[in-house]
Design a protein around this motif. Structure first.
Motif, mmCIF file in Angstrom:
data_model
loop_
_atom_site.group_PDB
_atom_site.id
_atom_site.type_symbol
_atom_site.label_atom_id
_atom_site.label_comp_id
_atom_site.label_asym_id
_atom_site.label_seq_id
_atom_site.Cartn_x
_atom_site.Cartn_y
_atom_site.Cartn_z
ATOM 1 N N PRO A 136 0.832 -1.205 0.000
ATOM 2 C CA PRO A 136 0.000 0.000 0.000
ATOM 3 C C PRO A 136 0.870 1.261 0.000
ATOM 4 O O PRO A 136 2.091 1.166 0.139
ATOM 5 N N ASP A 137 0.251 2.401 -0.117
ATOM 6 C CA ASP A 137 0.855 3.731 0.007
ATOM 7 C C ASP A 137 1.670 4.136 -1.228
ATOM 8 O O ASP A 137 2.708 3.549 -1.539
ATOM 9 N N SER A 138 1.193 5.203 -1.872
ATOM 10 C CA SER A 138 1.784 5.578 -3.167
ATOM 11 C C SER A 138 3.288 5.843 -3.099
ATOM 12 O O SER A 138 4.035 5.422 -3.980
ATOM 13 N N LEU A 139 3.763 6.529 -2.050
ATOM 14 C CA LEU A 139 5.194 6.873 -2.038
ATOM 15 C C LEU A 139 6.055 5.630 -1.830
ATOM 16 O O LEU A 139 7.151 5.519 -2.383
ATOM 17 N N VAL A 140 5.537 4.688 -1.052
ATOM 18 C CA VAL A 140 6.273 3.426 -0.857
ATOM 19 C C VAL A 140 6.275 2.640 -2.174
ATOM 20 O O VAL A 140 7.294 2.059 -2.570
HETATM 21 N N1 LIG Z 1 -1.066 8.104 1.840
HETATM 22 C C1 LIG Z 1 -1.890 7.364 0.923
HETATM 23 C C2 LIG Z 1 -3.160 8.133 0.669
HETATM 24 C C3 LIG Z 1 -4.124 7.365 -0.218
HETATM 25 C C4 LIG Z 1 -5.542 7.935 -0.145
HETATM 26 O O1 LIG Z 1 -5.848 8.858 0.629
HETATM 27 N N2 LIG Z 1 -6.432 7.403 -0.982
HETATM 28 C C5 LIG Z 1 -7.818 7.815 -0.948
HETATM 29 C C6 LIG Z 1 -8.231 8.295 -2.328
HETATM 30 S S1 LIG Z 1 -7.893 9.963 -2.620
HETATM 31 C C7 LIG Z 1 -8.710 6.608 -0.674
HETATM 32 O O2 LIG Z 1 -8.428 5.528 -1.120
HETATM 33 N N3 LIG Z 1 -9.804 6.802 0.046
HETATM 34 C C8 LIG Z 1 -10.725 5.746 0.276
HETATM 35 C C9 LIG Z 1 -11.787 6.133 1.230
HETATM 36 O O3 LIG Z 1 -11.654 7.154 1.850
HETATM 37 O O4 LIG Z 1 -12.736 5.390 1.341
HETATM 38 C C10 LIG Z 1 -1.113 7.137 -0.362
HETATM 39 O O5 LIG Z 1 -0.255 7.966 -0.692
HETATM 40 O O6 LIG Z 1 -1.323 6.110 -1.022
#
Ligand SMILES: N[C@@H](CCC(=O)N[C@@H](CS)C(=O)NCC(=O)O)C(=O)O
Length: 278
Positions: A93-97
């Motif tokens: 998971p996690d985009s930066l990772v």
């Molecule tokens: N820190 C995470 C943030 C990912 C994130 O916030 N994704 C949101 C979409 S903008 C999400 O999946 N939200 C699902 C929800 O809130 O149900 C990343 O960088 O991957």
């Protein structure tokens, strides 16, 4: 023969976070499958069968109690949307990772600068500037009517980091660090693309008059270099292939409609339902 295993990306059209990953995959000319997740009607199977948590004892702890996109599955066979990844596949998971993982997986794509100092700068830019300065200034301005002043201060800072635009057209206008496009650019470009797009859409969640004010500031001489960076990035094949404005607009409109009806921004943030809609 390539040692690279199958890559499956779980993504949502309107979210900038999976878009970061798609850009890096395209820049690396990787072969990958995408499974689209609808953030307004998030399917139960995604949490139950795919995202780390129940049933995946080998998975690292999820970065958030919420089930999010992006999620990258590395290995295993081709998956249908509601199918659980096989036990030998790894989920990240996690985009930066994920961006770091792709930089390691595709060293030939040079998704991190060669110079260690530039690598450190690219990583700091993504994890400290974009995550802790830019996003916290941008999100409340588009979803909660907060003024965009803090955002523009962060954009000033971003613009100062850009190298001078390249008049010879060798692509220097499109990247922030080192000798080429890197995960630092992947981290910020999806946000910049959506920023202007959202102002033009003028959702009700923006403060009164904020869209016009923001567009006026963005289109002024103050942000000439940064606008050029965005325009040059739009010419990259990776962006052309992954940025479909009409599709993003359709998905974003559904999220805005949900906020209007229910006040739900995402799984753990909600705002009061606007009075006229109650
Ligand atoms: N820190 C995470 C943030 C990912 C994130 O916030 N994704 C949101 C979409 S903008 C999400 O999946 N939200 C699902 C929800 O809130 O149900 C990343 O960088 O991957």
């Amino acid at each position: 023969m390539s040692d690279i295993k199958r890559i499956t990306l779980y993504a949502a059209v309107d979210s900038p976070f999976p878009h970061r990953v798609r850009l890096a995959l395209e820049e690396a000319k990787a072969t990958y499958d995408i499974i689209w997740i609808d953030l307004v009607g998030k399917p139960e199977w995604y949490e139950k069968k795919v995202y780390p948590g129940e049933g995946r004892a080998d998975a690292p702890p999820p970065p958030s109690p919420r089930t999010q996109v992006p999620y990258l599955v590395y290995g295993g066979p081709k998956l249908s949307p509601d199918e659980a990844p096989s036990g030998d596949a790894v989920g990240i998971p996690d985009s930066l990772v994920i961006l770091e993982f792709l930089a390691d997986l595709f060293p030939g794509a040079r998704l991190l600068p060669a110079d260690p100092v530039q690598r450190a700068h690219a990583r700091l830019f993504a994890s400290q500037f974009v995550e802790k300065r830019l996003l916290p200034a941008w999100l409340p301005s588009i979803f909660m009517g907060a003024p965009a002043d803090g955002l523009f201060a962060a954009l000033d800072e971003l613009q100062r980091r850009l190298p001078p635009a390249d008049s010879e057209g060798k692509g220097k206008g499109t990247f922030l660090f080192g000798e080429g496009w890197s995960i630092a650019d992947a981290a910020v470009v999806p946000i910049l693309l959506r920023m202007e797009h959202v102002w033009r859409l003028r959702p009700f969640t923006l403060g009164e008059g904020e869209a016009d004010k923001a567009l006026g500031t963005w289109n002024s001489a103050r942000f000439e270099r940064l606008r050029r960076y965005v325009a040059d990035n739009k010419e990259r094949e990776s962006v052309k292939k992954t940025w479909d404005e009409a599709d993003v607009e359709r998905h974003f409109a559904r999220r805005i409609d949900r906020i209007k009806r229910t006040g739900v921004i995402n799984s753990d943030i909600r705002v009061p339902v606007p009075a006229a809609q109650e």
